[in-house]
Write an enzyme that holds these catalytic residues in place. Sequence first.
Site, PDB file in Angstrom:
ATOM      1  N   HIS A 202      -2.219  -5.305   1.610  1.00 57.69           N
ATOM      2  CA  HIS A 202      -3.528  -5.940   1.480  1.00 57.69           C
ATOM      3  C   HIS A 202      -3.285  -7.374   1.033  1.00 57.69           C
ATOM      4  O   HIS A 202      -2.405  -7.624   0.212  1.00 57.69           O
ATOM      5  CB  HIS A 202      -4.374  -5.211   0.423  1.00 57.69           C
TER       6      HIS A 202
ATOM      7  N   ARG B 184       2.535  -6.549   9.631  1.00 61.26           N
ATOM      8  CA  ARG B 184       1.839  -5.330  10.057  1.00 61.26           C
ATOM      9  C   ARG B 184       2.290  -4.888  11.461  1.00 61.26           C
ATOM     10  O   ARG B 184       2.383  -3.696  11.716  1.00 61.26           O
ATOM     11  CB  ARG B 184       0.322  -5.538  10.000  1.00 61.26           C
TER      12      ARG B 184
ATOM     13  N   GLU C  60      -9.118 -10.241  -7.757  1.00 58.13           N
ATOM     14  CA  GLU C  60      -8.131  -9.179  -7.550  1.00 58.13           C
ATOM     15  C   GLU C  60      -6.966  -9.309  -8.541  1.00 58.13           C
ATOM     16  O   GLU C  60      -6.441  -8.305  -9.032  1.00 58.13           O
ATOM     17  CB  GLU C  60      -7.667  -9.190  -6.082  1.00 58.13           C
TER      18      GLU C  60
ATOM     19  N   ASN D 201      -2.096   0.257   6.795  1.00 60.43           N
ATOM     20  CA  ASN D 201      -1.595  -1.006   7.347  1.00 60.43           C
ATOM     21  C   ASN D 201      -0.672  -1.748   6.379  1.00 60.43           C
ATOM     22  O   ASN D 201      -0.525  -2.964   6.446  1.00 60.43           O
ATOM     23  CB  ASN D 201      -2.760  -1.884   7.836  1.00 60.43           C
TER      24      ASN D 201
ATOM     25  N   LYS E 213       0.828  -1.217   0.000  1.00 59.58           N
ATOM     26  CA  LYS E 213       0.000   0.000   0.000  1.00 59.58           C
ATOM     27  C   LYS E 213       0.863   1.267   0.000  1.00 59.58           C
ATOM     28  O   LYS E 213       2.067   1.225   0.278  1.00 59.58           O
ATOM     29  CB  LYS E 213      -0.913  -0.018   1.221  1.00 59.58           C
TER      30      LYS E 213
ATOM     31  N   TYR F 176     -12.318  -1.975  -4.053  1.00 61.04           N
ATOM     32  CA  TYR F 176     -12.847  -2.258  -2.709  1.00 61.04           C
ATOM     33  C   TYR F 176     -14.390  -2.307  -2.711  1.00 61.04           C
ATOM     34  O   TYR F 176     -15.013  -1.956  -1.705  1.00 61.04           O
ATOM     35  CB  TYR F 176     -12.356  -1.215  -1.719  1.00 61.04           C
TER      36      TYR F 176
HETATM   37  P1  CMP Z   1      -7.463  -4.332   3.772  1.00 59.13           P
HETATM   38  O1  CMP Z   1      -7.002  -5.695   4.147  1.00 59.13           O
HETATM   39  O2  CMP Z   1      -6.866  -3.751   2.535  1.00 59.13           O
HETATM   40  O3  CMP Z   1      -9.060  -4.325   3.633  1.00 59.13           O
HETATM   41  C1  CMP Z   1      -9.815  -3.150   3.763  1.00 59.13           C
HETATM   42  C2  CMP Z   1      -9.015  -2.008   4.317  1.00 59.13           C
HETATM   43  O4  CMP Z   1      -9.757  -0.953   4.891  1.00 59.13           O
HETATM   44  C3  CMP Z   1      -8.148  -2.496   5.458  1.00 59.13           C
HETATM   45  O5  CMP Z   1      -7.125  -3.328   4.983  1.00 59.13           O
HETATM   46  C4  CMP Z   1      -7.706  -1.180   6.083  1.00 59.13           C
HETATM   47  O6  CMP Z   1      -6.619  -0.605   5.368  1.00 59.13           O
HETATM   48  C5  CMP Z   1      -8.926  -0.286   5.840  1.00 59.13           C
HETATM   49  N1  CMP Z   1      -9.716   0.007   7.032  1.00 59.13           N
HETATM   50  C6  CMP Z   1      -9.853   1.234   7.589  1.00 59.13           C
HETATM   51  N2  CMP Z   1     -10.675   1.197   8.628  1.00 59.13           N
HETATM   52  C7  CMP Z   1     -11.073  -0.098   8.770  1.00 59.13           C
HETATM   53  C8  CMP Z   1     -11.932  -0.776   9.689  1.00 59.13           C
HETATM   54  N3  CMP Z   1     -12.569  -0.134  10.684  1.00 59.13           N
HETATM   55  N4  CMP Z   1     -12.113  -2.108   9.540  1.00 59.13           N
HETATM   56  C9  CMP Z   1     -11.491  -2.773   8.530  1.00 59.13           C
HETATM   57  N5  CMP Z   1     -10.662  -2.177   7.618  1.00 59.13           N
HETATM   58  C10 CMP Z   1     -10.457  -0.856   7.747  1.00 59.13           C
END
Ligand code: CMP
Length: 131
Positions: free
Chosen positions: A110, A97, A121, A107, A4, A44
Amino acid sequence: MIIKPDATARNLCGEIIRRVEQSGFILRALRMAHLSPQEARRFYAVHEGKPFLDALCRFMSSGPIVPMILEKDNAVADLRTLIGATDPKKSACGTLRYDLAVDLEKNSVHASDSVDNARTEIAFFFNESGL
Ligand code: CMP
């Protein structure tokens, strides 16, 4: 898997790929992309309606990302173990992470949460010709 924008901005691509390869994953394809907010929203789509979606799409389009195709037996589950929980504060010590992520949104990586989603994806970022 996708590296990311928070991680590309901190020059962590090499460190992340090193950890992934050292854990037995074979790197099958890799590219750099810079999504528009609209493209991030399409990626997303499963999170449509979630309160964090707008901010997530702004973040995911804020800089370059590095999507890749990884191969391994049990790849989906093993990669999720390697990267740790979505929220780095809740991720296990030694996970990617835990060590590298900034916060719940930023984070660092993904990972697909199922084989079906991995197929979708991969198709989003890699076309048939691979060019
Ligand atoms: P990812 O695994 O890419 O999937 C969705 C992304 O949304 C997640 O990682 C985070 O980067 C982001 N995100 C932000 N807020 C939240 C939340 N409350 N719960 C889950 N994902 C979140």
